[in-house]
Motif scaffolding. Sequence first.
Motif, PDB file in Angstrom:
ATOM      1  N   ALA A  52       0.841  -1.207   0.000  1.00  0.00           N
ATOM      2  CA  ALA A  52       0.000   0.000   0.000  1.00  0.00           C
ATOM      3  C   ALA A  52       0.872   1.252   0.000  1.00  0.00           C
ATOM      4  N   TYR A  53       1.964   1.220   0.742  1.00  0.00           N
ATOM      5  CA  TYR A  53       2.880   2.356   0.775  1.00  0.00           C
ATOM      6  C   TYR A  53       3.488   2.596  -0.611  1.00  0.00           C
ATOM      7  N   ARG A  75      14.032  -3.377   3.589  1.00  0.00           N
ATOM      8  CA  ARG A  75      13.478  -3.546   4.926  1.00  0.00           C
ATOM      9  C   ARG A  75      14.575  -4.108   5.824  1.00  0.00           C
ATOM     10  N   VAL A  76      14.751  -3.485   6.983  1.00  0.00           N
ATOM     11  CA  VAL A  76      15.696  -3.993   7.975  1.00  0.00           C
ATOM     12  C   VAL A  76      14.892  -4.308   9.230  1.00  0.00           C
ATOM     13  N   ALA A 113       3.990   7.004   5.167  1.00  0.00           N
ATOM     14  CA  ALA A 113       4.636   6.068   6.079  1.00  0.00           C
ATOM     15  C   ALA A 113       3.997   4.697   5.903  1.00  0.00           C
ATOM     16  N   VAL A 114       4.723   3.676   6.267  1.00  0.00           N
ATOM     17  CA  VAL A 114       4.186   2.316   6.235  1.00  0.00           C
ATOM     18  C   VAL A 114       3.374   2.113   7.508  1.00  0.00           C
ATOM     19  N   THR A 115       2.094   1.793   7.332  1.00  0.00           N
ATOM     20  CA  THR A 115       1.237   1.512   8.483  1.00  0.00           C
ATOM     21  C   THR A 115       1.360   0.026   8.797  1.00  0.00           C
ATOM     22  N   LEU A 116       1.920  -0.267   9.953  1.00  0.00           N
ATOM     23  CA  LEU A 116       2.168  -1.649  10.342  1.00  0.00           C
ATOM     24  C   LEU A 116       0.879  -2.314  10.822  1.00  0.00           C
ATOM     25  N   ASP A 123       8.471   5.091   9.646  1.00  0.00           N
ATOM     26  CA  ASP A 123       8.942   6.059   8.672  1.00  0.00           C
ATOM     27  C   ASP A 123       9.839   5.366   7.650  1.00  0.00           C
ATOM     28  N   VAL A 124       9.925   5.989   6.497  1.00  0.00           N
ATOM     29  CA  VAL A 124      10.745   5.453   5.422  1.00  0.00           C
ATOM     30  C   VAL A 124      11.731   6.532   5.007  1.00  0.00           C
ATOM     31  N   ALA A 125      13.007   6.196   5.009  1.00  0.00           N
ATOM     32  CA  ALA A 125      14.022   7.122   4.500  1.00  0.00           C
ATOM     33  C   ALA A 125      13.993   7.023   2.977  1.00  0.00           C
ATOM     34  N   VAL A 126      13.808   8.154   2.306  1.00  0.00           N
ATOM     35  CA  VAL A 126      13.625   8.165   0.866  1.00  0.00           C
ATOM     36  C   VAL A 126      14.782   8.877   0.182  1.00  0.00           C
TER      37      VAL A 126
END
Length: 133
Positions: A52-53, A75-76, A113-116, A123-126
């Motif tokens: 979705a993100y 993803r880490v 942001a990715v909703t878990l 947050d996502v570093a872009v």
Amino acid sequence: MKRMKTMEKIGYVVVGILIVMAFSMLFTVQARSRSAEKMLFDNRAYERSEQAYTDRVKEILDSYGLYHSGLTMTRVVSLDGNREYHLVIYNSRISGLEVQDYLRLESEIGHCAVTLPDGTTADVAVSLTGCEG
């Protein structure tokens, strides 16, 4: 001669003990890694949120005329389950954007942001980059 046979027997015992210790350590490490592996690589619950993100980011890019952008999301997952994301966006037309459009694009994507699955967000570093040809 008798002393030599005794030393040989002691050598066999020592080698046997070392082999047993090596196997026991190997199986202990393997058992721990399987349980950690299950937690680290069971991402099914997160895949919908991540998809979705990236779909939302693609919509934003399309609205700026940056069609067919390459997206690489990394993803880490730490051992305690915390997740960090990094997204690299590739499109040769990014470098052609006006400064204001670039900053606005960066801001819009930065607000996503990715909703878990538990309802929290990550947050996502872009990074935006133009592919040099």
